[in-house]
Design a protein around this motif. Structure first.
Motif, PDB file in Angstrom:
ATOM      1  N   CYS A  20       0.855  -1.189   0.000  1.00  0.00           N
ATOM      2  CA  CYS A  20       0.000   0.000   0.000  1.00  0.00           C
ATOM      3  C   CYS A  20       0.888   1.236   0.000  1.00  0.00           C
ATOM      4  O   CYS A  20       1.751   1.384   0.854  1.00  0.00           O
ATOM      5  N   LYS A  21       0.686   2.136  -0.982  1.00  0.00           N
ATOM      6  CA  LYS A  21       1.529   3.328  -1.063  1.00  0.00           C
ATOM      7  C   LYS A  21       0.842   4.584  -0.528  1.00  0.00           C
ATOM      8  O   LYS A  21       1.501   5.555  -0.205  1.00  0.00           O
ATOM      9  N   HIS A  22      -0.503   4.583  -0.451  1.00  0.00           N
ATOM     10  CA  HIS A  22      -1.224   5.709   0.152  1.00  0.00           C
ATOM     11  C   HIS A  22      -2.661   5.305   0.459  1.00  0.00           C
ATOM     12  O   HIS A  22      -3.159   4.307  -0.038  1.00  0.00           O
ATOM     13  N   THR A  23      -3.307   6.087   1.304  1.00  0.00           N
ATOM     14  CA  THR A  23      -4.723   5.873   1.619  1.00  0.00           C
ATOM     15  C   THR A  23      -5.506   7.171   1.429  1.00  0.00           C
ATOM     16  O   THR A  23      -6.528   7.390   2.057  1.00  0.00           O
ATOM     17  N   ASN A  24      -5.009   8.025   0.554  1.00  0.00           N
ATOM     18  CA  ASN A  24      -5.657   9.311   0.279  1.00  0.00           C
ATOM     19  C   ASN A  24      -6.790   9.109  -0.716  1.00  0.00           C
ATOM     20  O   ASN A  24      -6.571   9.149  -1.920  1.00  0.00           O
ATOM     21  N   ALA A  25      -7.970   8.899  -0.218  1.00  0.00           N
ATOM     22  CA  ALA A  25      -9.128   8.668  -1.076  1.00  0.00           C
ATOM     23  C   ALA A  25      -9.994   9.916  -1.136  1.00  0.00           C
ATOM     24  O   ALA A  25     -10.199  10.577  -0.123  1.00  0.00           O
ATOM     25  N   SER A  26     -10.501  10.231  -2.318  1.00  0.00           N
ATOM     26  CA  SER A  26     -11.341  11.420  -2.457  1.00  0.00           C
ATOM     27  C   SER A  26     -12.777  11.164  -2.016  1.00  0.00           C
ATOM     28  O   SER A  26     -13.438  12.065  -1.525  1.00  0.00           O
ATOM     29  N   LYS A  27     -13.263   9.939  -2.171  1.00  0.00           N
ATOM     30  CA  LYS A  27     -14.657   9.631  -1.835  1.00  0.00           C
ATOM     31  C   LYS A  27     -14.817   8.686  -0.660  1.00  0.00           C
ATOM     32  O   LYS A  27     -15.755   8.802   0.100  1.00  0.00           O
ATOM     33  N   PHE A  28     -13.927   7.722  -0.538  1.00  0.00           N
ATOM     34  CA  PHE A  28     -14.123   6.641   0.421  1.00  0.00           C
ATOM     35  C   PHE A  28     -13.063   6.661   1.507  1.00  0.00           C
ATOM     36  O   PHE A  28     -11.939   7.086   1.275  1.00  0.00           O
ATOM     37  N   LEU A  29     -13.402   6.178   2.689  1.00  0.00           N
ATOM     38  CA  LEU A  29     -12.457   6.052   3.788  1.00  0.00           C
ATOM     39  C   LEU A  29     -11.787   4.681   3.693  1.00  0.00           C
ATOM     40  O   LEU A  29     -12.449   3.658   3.865  1.00  0.00           O
ATOM     41  N   VAL A  30     -10.509   4.655   3.366  1.00  0.00           N
ATOM     42  CA  VAL A  30      -9.793   3.387   3.267  1.00  0.00           C
ATOM     43  C   VAL A  30      -8.701   3.249   4.327  1.00  0.00           C
ATOM     44  O   VAL A  30      -8.157   2.172   4.509  1.00  0.00           O
ATOM     45  N   SER A  31      -8.406   4.336   5.043  1.00  0.00           N
ATOM     46  CA  SER A  31      -7.332   4.280   6.038  1.00  0.00           C
ATOM     47  C   SER A  31      -7.675   3.381   7.215  1.00  0.00           C
ATOM     48  O   SER A  31      -6.788   2.992   7.973  1.00  0.00           O
ATOM     49  N   ASN A  32      -8.934   3.003   7.375  1.00  0.00           N
ATOM     50  CA  ASN A  32      -9.304   2.089   8.454  1.00  0.00           C
ATOM     51  C   ASN A  32      -9.165   0.625   8.054  1.00  0.00           C
ATOM     52  O   ASN A  32      -9.263  -0.253   8.906  1.00  0.00           O
ATOM     53  N   VAL A  33      -8.893   0.341   6.778  1.00  0.00           N
ATOM     54  CA  VAL A  33      -8.734  -1.048   6.328  1.00  0.00           C
ATOM     55  C   VAL A  33      -7.418  -1.309   5.601  1.00  0.00           C
ATOM     56  O   VAL A  33      -7.062  -2.461   5.373  1.00  0.00           O
ATOM     57  N   LEU A  34      -6.702  -0.244   5.231  1.00  0.00           N
ATOM     58  CA  LEU A  34      -5.392  -0.370   4.594  1.00  0.00           C
ATOM     59  C   LEU A  34      -4.391   0.478   5.372  1.00  0.00           C
ATOM     60  O   LEU A  34      -4.736   1.534   5.878  1.00  0.00           O
ATOM     61  N   THR A  35      -3.141   0.007   5.449  1.00  0.00           N
ATOM     62  CA  THR A  35      -2.087   0.741   6.138  1.00  0.00           C
ATOM     63  C   THR A  35      -0.941   0.966   5.172  1.00  0.00           C
ATOM     64  O   THR A  35      -0.453   0.018   4.547  1.00  0.00           O
ATOM     65  N   VAL A  36      -0.512   2.219   5.054  1.00  0.00           N
ATOM     66  CA  VAL A  36       0.600   2.562   4.169  1.00  0.00           C
ATOM     67  C   VAL A  36       1.839   1.784   4.592  1.00  0.00           C
ATOM     68  O   VAL A  36       2.179   1.724   5.778  1.00  0.00           O
ATOM     69  N   GLY A  37       2.512   1.149   3.618  1.00  0.00           N
ATOM     70  CA  GLY A  37       3.713   0.374   3.882  1.00  0.00           C
ATOM     71  C   GLY A  37       3.469  -1.106   4.114  1.00  0.00           C
ATOM     72  O   GLY A  37       4.400  -1.900   4.035  1.00  0.00           O
ATOM     73  N   ASN A  38       2.231  -1.494   4.405  1.00  0.00           N
ATOM     74  CA  ASN A  38       1.918  -2.912   4.618  1.00  0.00           C
ATOM     75  C   ASN A  38       1.792  -3.642   3.288  1.00  0.00           C
ATOM     76  O   ASN A  38       1.352  -3.069   2.299  1.00  0.00           O
ATOM     77  N   GLU A  39       2.165  -4.925   3.307  1.00  0.00           N
ATOM     78  CA  GLU A  39       1.984  -5.787   2.137  1.00  0.00           C
ATOM     79  C   GLU A  39       0.666  -6.529   2.269  1.00  0.00           C
ATOM     80  O   GLU A  39       0.290  -6.942   3.366  1.00  0.00           O
TER      81      GLU A  39
END
Length: 68
Positions: A20-39
């Motif tokens: 995961c390289k970023h969780t900057n979403a314009s419409k959806f919240l993804v930072s609660n299910v993806l973590t930057v740097g995790n495989e």
């Protein structure tokens, strides 16, 4: 009886892993299910989406732009 194929993706063999390289979403919240740097294990893929086992332990579909 009809089988829904996405219900079988959890047990499917992993195609590859992505980071995961970023969780900057314009419409959806993804930072609660993806973590930057995790495989994450890729279970399926389309032209626009990638289906991975996310932080919840379930398979979720995300835009490919979140991964490298």
């Amino acid at each position: 009886m009809r089988t829904v194929i996405h219900n079988e993706w959890q047990g499917k063999e992993t195609i590859r892993t992505v980071t995961c390289k970023h969780t900057n979403a314009s419409k959806f919240l993804v930072s609660n299910v993806l973590t930057v740097g995790n495989e994450y294990e890729v279970k399926n893929e389309t032209d626009e989406f990638i289906f991975v086992v996310d932080n919840t332990g379930k398979v979720g579909g995300y835009y490919k732009t979140y991964f490298e």
